[in-house]
Structures are given as C-alpha cells and as structure tokens.
Design a protein around this motif. Sequence first.
Motif, PDB file in Angstrom:
ATOM      1  N   LYS A  20       6.361   1.438   2.939  1.00 51.75           N
ATOM      2  CA  LYS A  20       6.357   2.855   3.298  1.00 51.75           C
ATOM      3  C   LYS A  20       6.341   3.038   4.821  1.00 51.75           C
ATOM      4  CE  LYS A  20       3.839   7.061   2.245  1.00 51.75           C
ATOM      5  NZ  LYS A  20       2.685   7.648   1.560  1.00 51.75           N
ATOM      6  N   ALA A  23       9.740   2.294   6.098  1.00 48.51           N
ATOM      7  CA  ALA A  23      10.652   3.408   5.792  1.00 48.51           C
ATOM      8  C   ALA A  23      10.405   4.592   6.734  1.00 48.51           C
ATOM      9  CB  ALA A  23      10.486   3.832   4.335  1.00 48.51           C
ATOM     10  N   VAL A  33      16.811   6.231   4.779  1.00 50.80           N
ATOM     11  CA  VAL A  33      15.926   5.208   4.211  1.00 50.80           C
ATOM     12  C   VAL A  33      15.770   5.403   2.707  1.00 50.80           C
ATOM     13  CG1 VAL A  33      14.580   5.004   6.344  1.00 50.80           C
ATOM     14  CG2 VAL A  33      13.776   6.536   4.542  1.00 50.80           C
ATOM     15  N   SER A  34      15.474   4.305   2.014  1.00 54.86           N
ATOM     16  CA  SER A  34      15.022   4.417   0.628  1.00 54.86           C
ATOM     17  C   SER A  34      13.932   3.382   0.390  1.00 54.86           C
ATOM     18  CB  SER A  34      16.185   4.226  -0.349  1.00 54.86           C
ATOM     19  OG  SER A  34      16.560   2.871  -0.397  1.00 54.86           O
ATOM     20  N   TRP A  35      13.031   3.694  -0.513  1.00 57.08           N
ATOM     21  CA  TRP A  35      11.870   2.855  -0.842  1.00 57.08           C
ATOM     22  C   TRP A  35      11.767   2.811  -2.349  1.00 57.08           C
ATOM     23  CZ3 TRP A  35       7.406   3.938  -3.616  1.00 57.08           C
ATOM     24  CH2 TRP A  35       6.245   3.209  -3.349  1.00 57.08           C
ATOM     25  N   MET A  36      12.001   1.658  -2.912  1.00 63.77           N
ATOM     26  CA  MET A  36      12.046   1.560  -4.374  1.00 63.77           C
ATOM     27  C   MET A  36      11.072   0.471  -4.830  1.00 63.77           C
ATOM     28  SD  MET A  36      13.610   2.664  -7.137  1.00 63.77           S
ATOM     29  CE  MET A  36      13.132   2.129  -8.766  1.00 63.77           C
ATOM     30  N   PRO A  37       9.972   0.857  -5.458  1.00 65.17           N
ATOM     31  CA  PRO A  37       8.983  -0.146  -5.856  1.00 65.17           C
ATOM     32  C   PRO A  37       9.326  -0.774  -7.206  1.00 65.17           C
ATOM     33  CG  PRO A  37       8.238   2.035  -6.501  1.00 65.17           C
ATOM     34  CD  PRO A  37       9.603   2.212  -5.881  1.00 65.17           C
TER      35      PRO A  37
ATOM     36  N   LEU B   6       8.869  11.680   3.681  1.00 72.14           N
ATOM     37  CA  LEU B   6       9.216  10.544   2.827  1.00 72.14           C
ATOM     38  C   LEU B   6       8.348  10.665   1.582  1.00 72.14           C
ATOM     39  CD1 LEU B   6      10.733   7.719   2.722  1.00 72.14           C
ATOM     40  CD2 LEU B   6       8.583   6.749   3.500  1.00 72.14           C
ATOM     41  N   GLN B 177      10.238   7.427  -9.152  1.00 73.13           N
ATOM     42  CA  GLN B 177       9.349   6.507  -8.437  1.00 73.13           C
ATOM     43  C   GLN B 177       9.806   6.192  -7.020  1.00 73.13           C
ATOM     44  OE1 GLN B 177       6.380   5.247  -9.317  1.00 73.13           O
ATOM     45  NE2 GLN B 177       6.451   6.490 -11.162  1.00 73.13           N
ATOM     46  N   MET B 178      11.089   6.374  -6.732  1.00 75.76           N
ATOM     47  CA  MET B 178      11.552   5.964  -5.400  1.00 75.76           C
ATOM     48  C   MET B 178      11.208   7.005  -4.343  1.00 75.76           C
ATOM     49  SD  MET B 178      15.654   6.487  -5.627  1.00 75.76           S
ATOM     50  CE  MET B 178      16.076   6.156  -3.936  1.00 75.76           C
ATOM     51  N   MET B 179      11.085   6.520  -3.108  1.00 76.38           N
ATOM     52  CA  MET B 179      10.873   7.442  -1.992  1.00 76.38           C
ATOM     53  C   MET B 179      12.145   7.517  -1.166  1.00 76.38           C
ATOM     54  SD  MET B 179       7.216   7.019  -0.232  1.00 76.38           S
ATOM     55  CE  MET B 179       5.952   6.083  -1.013  1.00 76.38           C
ATOM     56  N   GLU B 180      12.457   8.744  -0.751  1.00 75.83           N
ATOM     57  CA  GLU B 180      13.571   8.961   0.159  1.00 75.83           C
ATOM     58  C   GLU B 180      13.185  10.093   1.098  1.00 75.83           C
ATOM     59  OE1 GLU B 180      17.830   8.042  -1.680  1.00 75.83           O
ATOM     60  OE2 GLU B 180      16.857   9.686  -2.699  1.00 75.83           O
ATOM     61  N   LYS B 181      14.029  10.269   2.095  1.00 75.57           N
ATOM     62  CA  LYS B 181      13.846  11.412   2.985  1.00 75.57           C
ATOM     63  C   LYS B 181      14.091  12.681   2.197  1.00 75.57           C
ATOM     64  CE  LYS B 181      16.692  10.916   6.563  1.00 75.57           C
ATOM     65  NZ  LYS B 181      17.257  10.734   7.912  1.00 75.57           N
TER      66      LYS B 181
END
Lengths: 183, 361
Positions: A20, A23, A33-37, B6, B177-181
Amino acid sequence: MNEEIIIAGFGGQGVLSLGKIIAYSGIMEGKEVSWMPSYGPEMRGGTCNVTVIISDNKISSPVVQRVDTAVVLNQQALDKFEEEVKEGGTLIYDPNGITRHPERKDINIYKVDAARLAVELGNPKIYNMIIMGAILKARPILNDENVELGLKKSLPERHHKLIPLNMEAVKSGSKGVEQVHSI
Amino acid sequence: MSDVKLLKGNEVIAEAAIRCGCDGYFGYPITPQSEVMETLMERAPWNTTGMVVLQAESEVAAINMVYGGACCGKKVMTSSSSPGVSLKQEGISYLCGAELPCLIVNVQRGGPGLGTIQPSQADYFQTVKGGGHGDYKLIVLAPNSVQEMNDFVDLGFELSFKYRVPAMILSDGMIGQMMEKVTLSPKKPRRTEEEIIKEDGDWATTGKTADREQNVITSLALKAEEQEATNLRLQAKYKEIQENEVRYETYKADDAEYLLVAFGSCSRICSKTVDTAREDGIKLGMIRPITLFPFPTKQIKEFAKQVKGFMTVEMNAGQMVEDVRLAVNGEKPVEFYGRFGGIIPSPEEIRVALEKQLFNK
C-alpha cells in the motif's frame, strides 16, 4: 514505465501495508497504480502476497503471471515466486530462515538481512520499511520524498510521529541491501 | 490531487453510498465484500448525514429492510456476495413486483454452494435472467475498476429511481478487494421528506396528507387481470430501458478482425491480451458490456458484419456467451473461454485459447 512487483511473505510481516505504501508513493509520483492482494483464508503466520503495479499508463490487468520484481520474505515465497520473475528482472530476499537460496542466473538478485536490521533499529515493526529501502536501492523507481508523502497518506494521522523512524528504516534498508548476483 | 485516494473497491462502495445521499444500508457480513459494512461502521454516517447503517440478523432480513425503506421513497441499499445474494432472491422478486427502487451490490465469489471466497462471475445468469420467481429484470451494472465502483453507486440509484426497477452492481472479489486510485464523487445531501413527497409522492408511502389518497405498495394481486397489467407495465419499462440505457465500451475495436467480449474484471485481463496481440500484428479488439441488462445486443450484432469471429471470456462456465450468440445469431463463430471456482484467467492463457479456438479456424 511499467513495473510489476510482487511482495510475498508471512502474514504479520507487513506485506500488504508495504504494498500500500509503494502504491501511494506511486500516486505521489503521478503514476497509475494497482494493489491486488491474495485474499485466501489468511491469518497471522500464514502466507500472503500482494501484486503492485506502477505505470505511466492505465493499468490493464492487475493480476500478472510474471513480474519485473519479486520481493520474497520466506522460503515458501522464494520457492513459489523465483521462477515468476521475468528474465532480466529483480529478486530481493531476506536470508533469515532460508535454506535454499535463489539459483537463477538470468536475473539480478539482492539480499537484505532485514530482521537483523530491524532489531538494530530497536523496533521489529519497521521490518517492512527496511524492505522498502532495499527495493528502492535495487529498483530506484520512486524517490524518497514521494515515499515519505506516500507514508503520510497511508498512515492514520495518529501514527505520523512514527514517520521519521520509518524513513530511518528505509535508509537502513538501502544501506544494508547487498547484490549477490548480477547479470 | 488531494481528492485522489487509494482504496479498495468495497471501501469505495461505502464511501460513495454516504456521498450520494443514501438513507440506509442493511447488510450481513460475507467475504469478499465485508469491507462495505466495515467501512460504513467506521465512518458512522448516522452522526453526519443521518444515514442508517444496520447489520441485520440475516441476508433475508436485510433485503426485506431494503423493501421497507424503499416503500418510503428512501434511497436504500444492501450488499453481499454470491451465497448471500442467493438468499436475497425472494426479496428481490418482491421489490421488482412492487416496483421499488433500490441498490443491491453483489461482490461475486466462486460457487456453487458455499464455494470459495475468490473472484467469480458465475452469478451472471442469476442476475440477468432473474434469480427469483416471475418475469422481472434488474438494471445490472458491471464495474471493471475501483473508480467505477464509485461511479455506479450514484448511477445505480439514479437509474433505479428513474424506472422504479431495482439496480444491481455485479462486481466480484477482484474489484472488491483490489486498491486503485479513485476520485470520490462530490457530496450530495440526503433528500428531505418534502423532496421525497415532491418527487416520489405519487407512489411512496411517505407524506400521506388528509387530501391525498393513500399509496399502497404490494406485489400481490388477487385478480389475474391486475397481475397481467402489472406485468405489461414492467415489460414496457424493460423495453424502454433496453432502448435508452445500454452502456458499453470498446477497446481497439475500430479495425478489429477478431473481438473479445468480456465484462467486469475479465475485461481488464482481456485488454492486456488485446495489447500483446496488437504488438504481434493481430487485429484483436474488445467490447465490454457495462450494462448487462440492458445488454448491448445491437452493438454486438453490428460488429458481426466487421469481424471474423468473437470469443467471450468469463469467470464461469459460459453464461454471457449465450447472450452474445443471440446477438450474433449465427452470422459469425462465437467461441468461449472460461475459468471457474475462483481462478482468474491470465492474459496469456486467453491468447492461447484464441489461437486454438478462433485464429486457426
């Protein structure tokens, strides 16, 4: 620029929050950006990983099969993700508890004894920011100012007093990381 | 940039609900959508906008609380994941029969049964073809980004109130579940009682005055003629929705010889397949239905004149592909590739499937 990073380790090592912070730092650089757990039925002590993508362009798939950089913090993670690094990519690992070390010859390999460095700094909780320092040294894709801004954004205000300690940890990780194989 | 955040898709549903002036959320926790209610509880909007957030004793209770709130002309919603949405089906049918506006969010996971907690798109049939009893439709929006999770909350309510047809956001564990802008929508106040009476007083139970007839909301008609009239009214509405509310997006489709069809998270994976195929000189494009009902039937039919063939990619055993085949009506081959049970297909395996099933034919 399009950097696909996977960070994998034990639950509780700060894997997801490190992702995080990376990102958020990317956002501060004006990137997409992307954050995929991974979100299986995980628990503290179980395995967990997160895929972070930082890109100049709109990110198509947030899930990737092969990554530019893998950050592996235990043996299972190393065994699983070493082969998923693209040729010419980067692998960063913590040798603590590792019995089979990385073997690939077509990628850059770095190691950082982050658990020891965290103890030296007197706070095991900053372990993941030491890893952050190692990543930034091996893959200088973000500048320190933006990392600090990213930290500010991702931490609740009541924890902002810990930012200097975290930045110290980043420095310690950057200093302590060692390249063990280069292509 | 200060407004760019985010956030997880699920968190964004909660933020967007508060910001769009939602009056009430009723839910029951289930992975992978629990962050919706968790975020609402953390934000405690009952202290700021006055929005009610309530953890019901079950999914069935939650959807019936939505029914009650909707009767009063309130902007009310619920969210769940696949097994929980199955439990809501009776309530959804009643909401449709009573012509009530509301928003339902399904963050799909793998089924059937209790299944897995990983992402899936196997509730397409349930959502689009009617999971409950009776001839009804929902307005179905399929987001493929965290930003659209924000945008579709407001849009869902808007369309739902416009037609008095329940709206559903059909998402999945990946987008949840994913985070993005994300840029959150500007804040809108909740409607006052006076505004509800003015805008929806012709049907809502709120605001009965001495000189106004009482509004009765029910899905029950004892005479078949009355029930047929209700059905005809519903069908007329669905036709109007089909004519006016189709939303879709194309990606590199203008000169495409082959076309992928995908919705929600699969469309993200497919856009990468398109990019790599284009690098290899293959004229591949994509059409992404954004509304699953109304379905972009006409637009897909139009592409049948241009392309050599289609391939639908879904995280299920082949559901939307039936609607694509109806649209194409045998004019061109429509192939299918899918993974199920919580597995997300990779851009590379979609390429392999294209080579095998479509390009070499």
